[in-house]
Design a protein around this motif. Structure first.
Motif, short mmCIF file in Angstrom:
data_model
loop_
_atom_site.label_atom_id
_atom_site.label_comp_id
_atom_site.label_asym_id
_atom_site.label_seq_id
_atom_site.Cartn_x
_atom_site.Cartn_y
_atom_site.Cartn_z
N ALA A 9 4.80 6.86 -4.87
CA ALA A 9 4.83 5.95 -6.01
C ALA A 9 6.08 5.07 -5.97
N GLN A 10 7.20 5.65 -5.59
CA GLN A 10 8.43 4.88 -5.48
C GLN A 10 8.34 3.82 -4.38
N THR A 11 7.73 4.21 -3.26
CA THR A 11 7.57 3.25 -2.16
C THR A 11 6.66 2.10 -2.57
N ALA A 12 5.57 2.43 -3.26
CA ALA A 12 4.65 1.39 -3.72
C ALA A 12 5.35 0.42 -4.66
N GLU A 13 6.16 0.95 -5.57
CA GLU A 13 6.88 0.10 -6.52
C GLU A 13 7.90 -0.77 -5.78
N GLN A 14 8.53 -0.20 -4.77
CA GLN A 14 9.51 -0.93 -3.96
C GLN A 14 8.84 -2.10 -3.24
N ILE A 15 7.67 -1.86 -2.67
CA ILE A 15 6.92 -2.91 -1.97
C ILE A 15 6.48 -3.98 -2.96
N LEU A 16 6.00 -3.55 -4.11
CA LEU A 16 5.50 -4.50 -5.11
C LEU A 16 6.61 -5.42 -5.61
N LEU A 17 7.77 -4.86 -5.83
CA LEU A 17 8.91 -5.66 -6.29
C LEU A 17 9.34 -6.66 -5.22
N ALA A 18 9.38 -6.21 -3.97
CA ALA A 18 9.75 -7.10 -2.87
C ALA A 18 8.75 -8.24 -2.74
N ALA A 19 7.46 -7.91 -2.86
CA ALA A 19 6.42 -8.93 -2.75
C ALA A 19 6.53 -9.96 -3.87
#
Length: 210
Positions: A9-19
């Motif tokens: 979940a943390q990785t997904a949020e990290q990717i989403l923020l970067a995108a």
């Protein structure tokens, strides 16, 4: 296993923020998955695994935009005495202020609008699910408002939710496309306040503090 889910979940949020940051800086069409992966400090495979492609990222951003509505439903469910048009007006006004403060959101909203049209044309399940969830949240909000203060005849929570969603979505699309001179602040806030005022029962005005 629990820790693995949390990390995912943390990785997904990290990717989403970067995108989102890259979409705002460069424009949705000009950003590659490689750039998103590099900005999030993950592999391209991780981006594929969590979101499949750029459209998947855009879908997730759109679903995340419903969080304030979910929170409002929770708040109103716990305390119906705060279930007023003022509460919803404040939510929309705050959202407009955040968006207006970052003009680059116009491009992102246009990309989301194109995605909506594409999914609607193809009758894709994800598009239906998003529209259904947003509509259901608005219906629930107006149901709670109706329980507390009522709605004027002949309006029902379902009718108000449909009219409100169409009006606000249309306003934001016009703004995103840059048509006319409409601004979310202050024009959009004034419009939403007047719109919600149509459904205030017993002559109670929308607060002038929005």
């Amino acid at each position: 296993m629990r820790r693995t889910k949390e990390q995912a979940a943390q990785t997904a949020e990290q990717i989403l923020l970067a995108a989102e940051n890259l979409f705002l800086e460069q424009g949705y069409d000009d950003v590659s998955l490689e750039e998103i992966a590099a900005s999030a400090n993950v592999t391209r495979g991780a981006v594929h695994w969590h979101f499949k492609n750029k459209q998947g990222l855009l879908r997730s951003m759109r679903r995340k935009a419903l969080e304030p509505y979910r929170k409002l439903v929770d708040d109103l469910s716990e305390n119906t005495r705060v279930a007023s048009m003022d509460t919803l007006c404040t939510l929309i006004s705050d959202m407009f202020r955040r968006i207006q403060a970052e003009p680059r959101y116009q491009g992102l909203f246009c990309a989301m609008a194109r995605l909506d049209l594409t999914m609607a044309a193809k009758n894709e399940a994800d598009g239906r699910t998003f529209r259904e969830e947003k509509y259901a949240l608005l219906v629930r909000i107006f149901e709670l408002i109706e329980q507390e203060s009522g709605l004027p005849d002949p309006w029902t929570p379902n009718k108000v939710a449909s009219a409100f969603n169409a009006s606000v979505s249309g306003l934001m699309l016009e703004w995103a496309l840059g048509r006319g001179t409409i601004r979310l602040v202050p024009d959009g806030i004034v419009f939403v306040k007047a719109l919600l005022g149509l459904w205030v029962n017993r002559g109670s005005p929308i607060s002038s503090s929005q």
